[in-house]
Design a protein around this motif. Structure first.
Motif, PDB file in Angstrom:
ATOM      1  N   ILE A   1       4.734   8.452   2.142  1.00 20.18           N
ATOM      2  CA  ILE A   1       6.377   8.387   1.569  1.00 20.18           C
ATOM      3  C   ILE A   1       6.588   8.281   0.314  1.00 20.18           C
ATOM      4  O   ILE A   1       7.857   8.288  -0.263  1.00 20.18           O
ATOM      5  CB  ILE A   1       6.284   6.375   2.057  1.00 20.18           C
ATOM      6  N   SER A   2       5.354   8.159  -0.474  1.00 18.94           N
ATOM      7  CA  SER A   2       5.942   7.740  -1.953  1.00 18.94           C
ATOM      8  C   SER A   2       5.856   9.208  -2.487  1.00 18.94           C
ATOM      9  O   SER A   2       7.062   9.823  -3.250  1.00 18.94           O
ATOM     10  CB  SER A   2       4.987   7.474  -3.298  1.00 18.94           C
ATOM     11  N   ARG A   3       4.711  10.189  -2.160  1.00 17.61           N
ATOM     12  CA  ARG A   3       5.503  11.412  -2.740  1.00 17.61           C
ATOM     13  C   ARG A   3       6.365  12.493  -1.438  1.00 17.61           C
ATOM     14  O   ARG A   3       7.438  13.399  -2.397  1.00 17.61           O
ATOM     15  CB  ARG A   3       4.048  12.405  -1.954  1.00 17.61           C
ATOM     16  N   PHE A   4       6.667  12.494  -0.312  1.00 15.31           N
ATOM     17  CA  PHE A   4       7.445  13.016  -0.472  1.00 15.31           C
ATOM     18  C   PHE A   4       8.818  12.506   0.680  1.00 15.31           C
ATOM     19  O   PHE A   4       9.555  12.833   1.220  1.00 15.31           O
ATOM     20  CB  PHE A   4       6.639  13.719   1.886  1.00 15.31           C
ATOM     21  N   GLY A   5       9.157  11.077   0.887  1.00 11.94           N
ATOM     22  CA  GLY A   5      10.339  10.398   0.704  1.00 11.94           C
ATOM     23  C   GLY A   5       9.844   9.902   2.335  1.00 11.94           C
ATOM     24  O   GLY A   5       9.285   9.693   2.895  1.00 11.94           O
ATOM     25  N   TRP A   6      10.559   9.401   3.079  1.00  9.18           N
ATOM     26  CA  TRP A   6      11.596   8.373   4.462  1.00  9.18           C
ATOM     27  C   TRP A   6      11.673   9.505   4.996  1.00  9.18           C
ATOM     28  O   TRP A   6      11.041   9.251   5.795  1.00  9.18           O
ATOM     29  CB  TRP A   6      12.502   7.295   4.355  1.00  9.18           C
ATOM     30  N   THR A   7      12.059  10.392   4.895  1.00 12.73           N
ATOM     31  CA  THR A   7      12.389  11.236   5.360  1.00 12.73           C
ATOM     32  C   THR A   7      11.397  12.148   6.295  1.00 12.73           C
ATOM     33  O   THR A   7      11.007  12.422   7.691  1.00 12.73           O
ATOM     34  CB  THR A   7      13.857  12.803   5.129  1.00 12.73           C
ATOM     35  N   PHE A   8      10.822  12.847   5.246  1.00 11.64           N
ATOM     36  CA  PHE A   8       9.680  13.644   5.839  1.00 11.64           C
ATOM     37  C   PHE A   8       8.700  13.046   6.727  1.00 11.64           C
ATOM     38  O   PHE A   8       7.761  13.020   7.546  1.00 11.64           O
ATOM     39  CB  PHE A   8       8.914  13.751   4.404  1.00 11.64           C
ATOM     40  N   THR A   9       8.140  11.268   5.707  1.00 14.31           N
ATOM     41  CA  THR A   9       7.216  10.709   7.143  1.00 14.31           C
ATOM     42  C   THR A   9       7.652  10.368   7.747  1.00 14.31           C
ATOM     43  O   THR A   9       6.671  10.279   9.161  1.00 14.31           O
ATOM     44  CB  THR A   9       7.179   9.531   5.803  1.00 14.31           C
ATOM     45  N   ALA A  10       9.130  10.165   8.461  1.00 12.11           N
ATOM     46  CA  ALA A  10       9.693   9.652   9.728  1.00 12.11           C
ATOM     47  C   ALA A  10       9.649  10.719  10.613  1.00 12.11           C
ATOM     48  O   ALA A  10       9.532  10.713  12.097  1.00 12.11           O
ATOM     49  CB  ALA A  10      11.068   8.992   9.974  1.00 12.11           C
TER      50      ALA A  10
ATOM     51  N   VAL B   1       2.623   6.213  10.607  1.00 17.70           N
ATOM     52  CA  VAL B   1       3.727   7.107  10.074  1.00 17.70           C
ATOM     53  C   VAL B   1       5.292   6.450  10.486  1.00 17.70           C
ATOM     54  O   VAL B   1       6.400   5.948  10.015  1.00 17.70           O
ATOM     55  CB  VAL B   1       3.826   8.414  10.234  1.00 17.70           C
ATOM     56  N   PHE B   2       5.323   6.281  12.556  1.00 16.79           N
ATOM     57  CA  PHE B   2       6.277   5.978  12.617  1.00 16.79           C
ATOM     58  C   PHE B   2       6.959   4.648  13.058  1.00 16.79           C
ATOM     59  O   PHE B   2       7.932   4.070  12.624  1.00 16.79           O
ATOM     60  CB  PHE B   2       6.663   6.646  14.352  1.00 16.79           C
ATOM     61  N   ASP B   3       5.941   3.303  13.204  1.00 17.11           N
ATOM     62  CA  ASP B   3       6.287   2.123  13.244  1.00 17.11           C
ATOM     63  C   ASP B   3       6.502   1.814  11.713  1.00 17.11           C
ATOM     64  O   ASP B   3       7.266   0.835  10.971  1.00 17.11           O
ATOM     65  CB  ASP B   3       5.258   1.999  13.583  1.00 17.11           C
ATOM     66  N   ALA B   4       5.316   2.433  10.217  1.00 13.67           N
ATOM     67  CA  ALA B   4       5.726   1.685   9.190  1.00 13.67           C
ATOM     68  C   ALA B   4       6.833   2.531   8.644  1.00 13.67           C
ATOM     69  O   ALA B   4       7.674   1.540   7.569  1.00 13.67           O
ATOM     70  CB  ALA B   4       4.503   2.793   8.942  1.00 13.67           C
ATOM     71  N   SER B   5       6.849   3.427   8.844  1.00 16.61           N
ATOM     72  CA  SER B   5       8.836   3.656   8.420  1.00 16.61           C
ATOM     73  C   SER B   5       9.852   3.279   9.004  1.00 16.61           C
ATOM     74  O   SER B   5      10.890   2.863   8.564  1.00 16.61           O
ATOM     75  CB  SER B   5       8.821   5.315   8.705  1.00 16.61           C
TER      76      SER B   5
END
Length: 219
Positions: free
Chosen positions: A69-78, A135-139
């Motif tokens: 999430i810090s490297r690629f952002g919220w959208t990529f992670t979600a 990653v789903f729940d955390a984002s």
């Protein structure tokens, strides 16, 4: 309450999308399992292995979450979870719906089309649920931080409470309706596959729209 905020609508669609998609796949996958494994003990052992893989995937992605999430952002992670669900879902349903074409490929690797569908479904289930528990729940939880306290509590309670129920009960009702006319879960496959593609598309679209709003709220 959710309808008053487009950002909350996106989060609601994300939660409903996951629960609908996973239930669509789970029902057909478990039907394939009971056909492939004739001994209940074999099913039990296989499910234990799937649970173990889910744990490994979830732990690995949870460790990597901060970096992602810090490297690629919220959208990529979600969007990792719907992407995995979409790609493996297409492979899983294709192994059931296009058995003549799959037969050639499965013979090359020394398995039957039924076995291939079982293990593709197992892979999909393991990676999707592993992604969900990490990653789903955390984002999703991070997305709520953009709201004030009242909106965060009401939005989270509404979405988490209704999203899961709507997704699971809605997909189950679809199966029940189709079974009335088609008679078997396997026969429902083509229709469920089409609906799954639509659900994953809407899920991914909601992630992209939610990501834009998340970035605007935090800019």
């Amino acid at each position: 309450f959710i309808s008053k905020d487009k950002y909350l609508i996106c989060l609601a669609l994300i939660v409903i999308g996951y629960n609908t998609a996973i239930n669509f796949s789970d029902v057909l996958w478990k039907s394939q399992l009971t056909t492939y494994f004739t001994d209940p003990d074999d099913i039990y052992m296989h499910m234990n292995k799937v649970s173990m893989v889910i744990g490994v995937v979830a732990t690995t992605l949870a460790i990597l979450f901060s970096f992602l999430i810090s490297r690629f952002g919220w959208t990529f992670t979600a969007i990792i979870t719907p992407m995995v669900m979409g790609v493996l879902g297409i492979l899983f349903f294709s192994s059931i719906l296009f058995q003549d074409q799959v037969l050639f490929f499965s013979s090359l690797i020394g398995v039957t089309p039924l076995a291939l569908s079982v293990y593709l479904g197992s892979m999909q289930n393991s990676l999707t649920k592993g992604g969900k528990y990490s990653v789903f729940d955390a984002s999703k939880e991070i997305a709520y931080l953009s709201f004030d306290k009242e909106s965060r509590l009401k939005g989270k309670a509404s979405i988490d409470g209704l999203g899961s129920s709507i997704g699971k009960s809605g997909s189950s009702l679809v199966y029940q309706f189709l079974l009335l006319f088609l008679g078997s879960i396997t026969a429902c496959g083509p229709y469920i596959f089409g609906l799954l593609v639509v659900v994953i598309f809407l899920w991914g679209y909601a992630v992209l729209m939610g990501g834009n709003k998340f970035n605007n709220k935090n800019s």
